[in-house]
Structure formats: C-alpha cells, structure tokens
Design a protein around this motif. Structure first.
Motif, PDB file in Angstrom:
ATOM      1  N   VAL A   1      43.111  42.203  16.201  1.00  0.00           N
ATOM      2  CA  VAL A   1      42.150  42.075  17.203  1.00  0.00           C
ATOM      3  C   VAL A   1      43.133  42.559  18.486  1.00  0.00           C
ATOM      4  CG1 VAL A   1      41.221  40.496  18.720  1.00  0.00           C
ATOM      5  CG2 VAL A   1      41.163  40.166  16.385  1.00  0.00           C
ATOM      6  N   ILE A   2      42.652  43.544  19.234  1.00  0.00           N
ATOM      7  CA  ILE A   2      43.309  44.189  20.406  1.00  0.00           C
ATOM      8  C   ILE A   2      42.241  43.897  21.499  1.00  0.00           C
ATOM      9  CG2 ILE A   2      44.414  46.405  21.267  1.00  0.00           C
ATOM     10  CD1 ILE A   2      45.517  45.605  18.533  1.00  0.00           C
ATOM     11  N   LEU A   3      43.052  43.134  22.489  1.00  0.00           N
ATOM     12  CA  LEU A   3      42.111  42.872  23.722  1.00  0.00           C
ATOM     13  C   LEU A   3      42.558  43.957  24.721  1.00  0.00           C
ATOM     14  CD1 LEU A   3      42.997  38.883  24.492  1.00  0.00           C
ATOM     15  CD2 LEU A   3      40.915  40.100  23.401  1.00  0.00           C
ATOM     16  N   ALA A   4      41.255  44.525  25.281  1.00  0.00           N
ATOM     17  CA  ALA A   4      41.492  45.910  25.766  1.00  0.00           C
ATOM     18  C   ALA A   4      41.893  45.821  27.268  1.00  0.00           C
ATOM     19  CB  ALA A   4      40.166  46.577  25.726  1.00  0.00           C
ATOM     20  N   GLY A   5      41.832  44.649  28.028  1.00  0.00           N
ATOM     21  CA  GLY A   5      42.003  44.219  29.489  1.00  0.00           C
ATOM     22  C   GLY A   5      40.942  43.927  30.047  1.00  0.00           C
ATOM     23  N   SER A   6      41.115  43.109  31.048  1.00  0.00           N
ATOM     24  CA  SER A   6      39.883  42.295  31.676  1.00  0.00           C
ATOM     25  C   SER A   6      39.157  43.164  32.708  1.00  0.00           C
ATOM     26  CB  SER A   6      40.689  41.052  32.684  1.00  0.00           C
ATOM     27  OG  SER A   6      39.700  40.570  33.303  1.00  0.00           O
ATOM     28  N   PHE A   7      38.016  42.933  32.816  1.00  0.00           N
ATOM     29  CA  PHE A   7      37.278  43.990  33.957  1.00  0.00           C
ATOM     30  C   PHE A   7      36.668  42.957  35.001  1.00  0.00           C
ATOM     31  CE2 PHE A   7      34.769  43.484  29.933  1.00  0.00           C
ATOM     32  CZ  PHE A   7      33.565  42.981  30.412  1.00  0.00           C
ATOM     33  N   THR A   8      37.506  41.752  35.069  1.00  0.00           N
ATOM     34  CA  THR A   8      36.957  40.939  36.490  1.00  0.00           C
ATOM     35  C   THR A   8      38.119  40.160  36.787  1.00  0.00           C
ATOM     36  OG1 THR A   8      36.499  38.882  34.992  1.00  0.00           O
ATOM     37  CG2 THR A   8      34.804  40.177  35.307  1.00  0.00           C
ATOM     38  N   ARG A   9      38.178  39.835  37.994  1.00  0.00           N
ATOM     39  CA  ARG A   9      39.496  39.061  38.296  1.00  0.00           C
ATOM     40  C   ARG A   9      39.758  37.696  37.611  1.00  0.00           C
ATOM     41  NH1 ARG A   9      38.611  34.294  41.320  1.00  0.00           N
ATOM     42  NH2 ARG A   9      36.486  33.642  41.572  1.00  0.00           N
ATOM     43  N   ALA A  10      40.775  36.987  37.312  1.00  0.00           N
ATOM     44  CA  ALA A  10      40.993  35.877  36.698  1.00  0.00           C
ATOM     45  C   ALA A  10      40.487  34.552  37.409  1.00  0.00           C
ATOM     46  CB  ALA A  10      42.454  35.539  36.647  1.00  0.00           C
ATOM     47  N   VAL A  11      39.778  33.889  36.649  1.00  0.00           N
ATOM     48  CA  VAL A  11      39.164  32.680  37.042  1.00  0.00           C
ATOM     49  C   VAL A  11      39.651  31.458  36.784  1.00  0.00           C
ATOM     50  CG1 VAL A  11      37.090  31.383  37.420  1.00  0.00           C
ATOM     51  CG2 VAL A  11      36.865  33.905  37.274  1.00  0.00           C
ATOM     52  N   PRO A  12      40.411  30.458  37.829  1.00  0.00           N
ATOM     53  CA  PRO A  12      41.092  29.364  37.572  1.00  0.00           C
ATOM     54  C   PRO A  12      40.241  28.292  36.760  1.00  0.00           C
ATOM     55  CG  PRO A  12      41.259  30.072  39.994  1.00  0.00           C
ATOM     56  CD  PRO A  12      40.324  30.729  39.280  1.00  0.00           C
ATOM     57  N   VAL A  13      40.888  27.552  35.839  1.00  0.00           N
ATOM     58  CA  VAL A  13      40.196  26.864  34.966  1.00  0.00           C
ATOM     59  C   VAL A  13      41.006  25.172  35.514  1.00  0.00           C
ATOM     60  CG1 VAL A  13      40.409  25.494  32.737  1.00  0.00           C
ATOM     61  CG2 VAL A  13      40.393  28.040  33.066  1.00  0.00           C
ATOM     62  N   ALA A  14      39.820  24.089  35.551  1.00  0.00           N
ATOM     63  CA  ALA A  14      40.221  22.623  36.146  1.00  0.00           C
ATOM     64  C   ALA A  14      39.648  22.135  34.823  1.00  0.00           C
ATOM     65  CB  ALA A  14      39.662  22.542  37.233  1.00  0.00           C
ATOM     66  N   PRO A  15      40.209  20.846  34.686  1.00  0.00           N
ATOM     67  CA  PRO A  15      39.971  19.828  33.513  1.00  0.00           C
ATOM     68  C   PRO A  15      38.348  19.779  33.616  1.00  0.00           C
ATOM     69  CG  PRO A  15      42.007  19.060  34.550  1.00  0.00           C
ATOM     70  CD  PRO A  15      41.551  20.302  35.298  1.00  0.00           C
ATOM     71  N   GLY A  16      37.639  19.586  32.564  1.00  0.00           N
ATOM     72  CA  GLY A  16      36.315  19.408  32.604  1.00  0.00           C
ATOM     73  C   GLY A  16      35.495  20.529  32.701  1.00  0.00           C
ATOM     74  N   ASP A  17      36.017  21.773  33.136  1.00  0.00           N
ATOM     75  CA  ASP A  17      35.083  23.218  33.505  1.00  0.00           C
ATOM     76  C   ASP A  17      34.252  23.402  32.145  1.00  0.00           C
ATOM     77  OD1 ASP A  17      35.651  23.065  36.266  1.00  0.00           O
ATOM     78  OD2 ASP A  17      37.187  24.793  35.878  1.00  0.00           O
ATOM     79  N   VAL A  18      33.088  23.815  32.341  1.00  0.00           N
ATOM     80  CA  VAL A  18      32.411  24.285  31.354  1.00  0.00           C
ATOM     81  C   VAL A  18      31.976  25.972  31.786  1.00  0.00           C
ATOM     82  CG1 VAL A  18      30.230  24.225  30.188  1.00  0.00           C
ATOM     83  CG2 VAL A  18      31.169  22.165  30.776  1.00  0.00           C
ATOM     84  N   PHE A  19      32.341  26.809  30.970  1.00  0.00           N
ATOM     85  CA  PHE A  19      32.084  28.276  30.919  1.00  0.00           C
ATOM     86  C   PHE A  19      31.038  28.985  29.927  1.00  0.00           C
ATOM     87  CE2 PHE A  19      36.392  27.648  32.656  1.00  0.00           C
ATOM     88  CZ  PHE A  19      36.479  28.389  33.814  1.00  0.00           C
ATOM     89  N   HIS A  20      30.469  29.648  30.711  1.00  0.00           N
ATOM     90  CA  HIS A  20      29.360  30.604  29.867  1.00  0.00           C
ATOM     91  C   HIS A  20      29.504  31.933  30.326  1.00  0.00           C
ATOM     92  CE1 HIS A  20      25.300  31.294  27.718  1.00  0.00           C
ATOM     93  NE2 HIS A  20      25.223  32.115  29.116  1.00  0.00           N
ATOM     94  N   ALA A  21      29.407  32.774  29.236  1.00  0.00           N
ATOM     95  CA  ALA A  21      29.719  34.058  29.230  1.00  0.00           C
ATOM     96  C   ALA A  21      28.542  34.967  28.641  1.00  0.00           C
ATOM     97  CB  ALA A  21      30.964  34.616  28.565  1.00  0.00           C
ATOM     98  N   ASP A  22      27.801  35.728  29.653  1.00  0.00           N
ATOM     99  CA  ASP A  22      26.452  36.388  29.160  1.00  0.00           C
ATOM    100  C   ASP A  22      26.987  37.669  29.262  1.00  0.00           C
ATOM    101  OD1 ASP A  22      24.326  37.609  28.796  1.00  0.00           O
ATOM    102  OD2 ASP A  22      23.397  36.171  30.157  1.00  0.00           O
ATOM    103  N   TYR A  23      27.070  38.585  27.939  1.00  0.00           N
ATOM    104  CA  TYR A  23      27.348  40.066  28.011  1.00  0.00           C
ATOM    105  C   TYR A  23      26.153  40.852  27.530  1.00  0.00           C
ATOM    106  CZ  TYR A  23      32.439  39.113  27.493  1.00  0.00           C
ATOM    107  OH  TYR A  23      34.038  38.928  28.038  1.00  0.00           O
ATOM    108  N   GLY A  24      24.993  40.130  27.926  1.00  0.00           N
ATOM    109  CA  GLY A  24      23.813  40.846  27.803  1.00  0.00           C
ATOM    110  C   GLY A  24      23.349  41.290  26.283  1.00  0.00           C
ATOM    111  N   ARG A  25      23.272  42.497  25.824  1.00  0.00           N
ATOM    112  CA  ARG A  25      22.761  42.837  24.625  1.00  0.00           C
ATOM    113  C   ARG A  25      23.940  42.505  23.431  1.00  0.00           C
ATOM    114  NH1 ARG A  25      22.496  49.390  23.710  1.00  0.00           N
ATOM    115  NH2 ARG A  25      22.277  48.390  21.524  1.00  0.00           N
TER     116      ARG A  25
END
Length: 281
Positions: free
Chosen positions: A242-266
C-alpha cells in the motif's frame, strides 16, 4: 544505513540512542525534544538512517512492512520546509484501521489526519526512469485513505518556540502513525485520478476539501518519484504494498472523542472516531 541515501555522519551508537528515545516517546506519549537541539550538524542522510534503524527495530520486534507513505508533496509544504522534493516513510501492519473503527487515542501523542489516495500495487515497481504511466500500469487498484500523522519529537520546542523541520519529520518516520483504508477501490485508469476529490467532516462540520491533483499535479507522481529514488540503490516497491500518495488537504487536528466522516464522491464515504477521554476501548 538508510537505503537510498549516502552514509550518515552520525555514529551508529548515536543513531541507536535516538531510536530508543523515539520508541520511548511513542510508548510513553511524551515527545523527545527536537533532534537539532542535540545534533546541530544533522543531515537528511542522518535522518533517513535514523528512520531506517527505527523501522528495523520494529521489524525485529515482530512488525511487518505493509507499504510506504509519501509526504511533503505540495509545493507550499516543500517551500515551508525548505526542501525541493517529497519525503517518505514506512507503513507497518499495526498502523491500519477500518471503516467505522473507534481508534484508541492514547496510542498517539498529538494526532492529526490528512486526506489521501492509496495505491495498492499489483506487481513490483522499480527503475530509475519510472513514470506516472508505469505507476498506473503496476497498480491493482486505488482506494481512499486517511493518514493519521503524529510527532514523536516536539512540534514546537518548548524553550525556543522553534517549529520542527524536515530533519525531525524524516527521522520520525515522516510523521506516519496510522492509516484508515476504506471506501470503494477503483482501477487506476477507470477515472481521471487528478479529479478525485474529498470532503472531510469533523463532528459534522466540513474541515477540509481538496482534489488529488494537489499532489504534484497527479497522485501517481510521488509514487514514481519514490520508485526512482529507491531504484538508484537496487530497491523496488513490492507487489501488494500500500503506497500513500500524499495529502491533498491540510492536516486536521484530532481531539479525544472526535468523529470523522470522509466523503470521496464516487469513491465512497466512510467514518471513524477516536475514543473520548476516559472511555474504555
């Protein structure tokens, strides 16, 4: 010695000491002070040698290599760090998380998340002239991924206020700490990967949006760079990695209890969360 680089200037004993300190920092969640404070003559070759020795230590302890990550792929980030090329790190088997997983925050120090694409290789990729086309041909599928980054050396020096630079980041396995691999896999030629995009939500609020073209113009470009870098010294990227190609957004800080949702469209959507303070795993 770090493969792909010249002989380090640091003595082997110093490298082993730093590796032990990075390992302790990770285990105790207490970052080490920045390496340049103790080793002002540190070079990129030294940093990659430290990274390689640390990964060798983890492999000797039972971990296995599952892939690689490429970082600092945007022009803005390279200028900020004063470099002209990306960096890279190693993905180990215990770094991977799945869709819907609740992640124990106490395994990280100061985690942040980044939006990426992961290339899963169907055959080996090596050579000093590897191109984007060859990367696409060697890739079995591309899949959405969120990288969790962390800092085992201080991001900001408590005495000087100096932010850590690329030498600390490289030694720190290019800041890699975890990967959420989910969403819909796609063959690399089925879509124009430059236009693959994502929206990242934290606790229901949009934090970042971006297009994969932000990674060196094409997300496969960094993988071609890494293959060429390794090939100079007889090393290749392996089938199944598995090769991660690099981020195309800035890094978002994480706090305890945070819930993330990532929508990549299709390419699908997925979620993950971090345990709240005091919550049992």
């Amino acid at each position: 010695m770090a493969r792909g680089h010249a002989a380090p200037a640091l003595a082997p004993a110093a490298i082993e000491t730093i590796v032990a300190e990075l390992e302790q920092a990770e285990c105790t969640r207490t970052p080490r002070r920045q390496l340049l404070r103790d080793f002002p003559q540190l070079t990129i070759d030294d940093s990659y040698a430290i990274q390689a020795a640390w990964m060798a230590h983890k492999i000797a302890a039972g971990r296995t290599v599952r892939g690689r990550k490429i970082g600092l792929t945007s022009r803005a980030m390279q200028q900020a760090f004063g470099i002209s090329e990306p960096d890279y790190g190693t993905l180990l088997d215990n770094m991977f998380f799945a869709d819907g997983e609740t992640i124990a925050g106490d395994r990280f120090i100061v985690p942040m998340v980044e939006v990426e694409l992961a290339f899963v290789l169907g055959r080996p990729l090596a050579g000093e002239t590897v191109s984007v086309t060859e990367v696409l041909d060697a890739t079995e599928y591309v899949q959405p991924a969120i990288e969790i980054i962390d800092a085992r050396t201080q991001r900001v020096d408590v005495e000087t206020g100096q932010r850590r630079g690329v030498l600390d980041t490289i030694a720190d396995n290019a800041a890699s700490a975890g990967v959420v691999l989910a969403g819909r896999p796609v063959r690399p030629l089925d879509i124009d990967l430059r236009w693959a995009g994502a929206v990242l939500y934290r606790n229901g609020v949009v934090e970042e949006t971006g297009l994969a073209a932000g990674v060196l113009g094409h997300p496969a470009a960094g993988i071609a760079w890494l293959a060429r870098r390794f090939a100079r010294h007889g090393v290749g990227l392996e089938a199944g990695q598995v090769i991660l190609a690099g981020s195309f957004t800035r890094a978002v800080p994480v706090a305890p209890g945070d819930v993330f949702h990532a929508d990549y469209g299709r390419l699908g959507s997925f979620g993950f969360s971090f345990l709240a303070q005091g919550e049992a795993a």
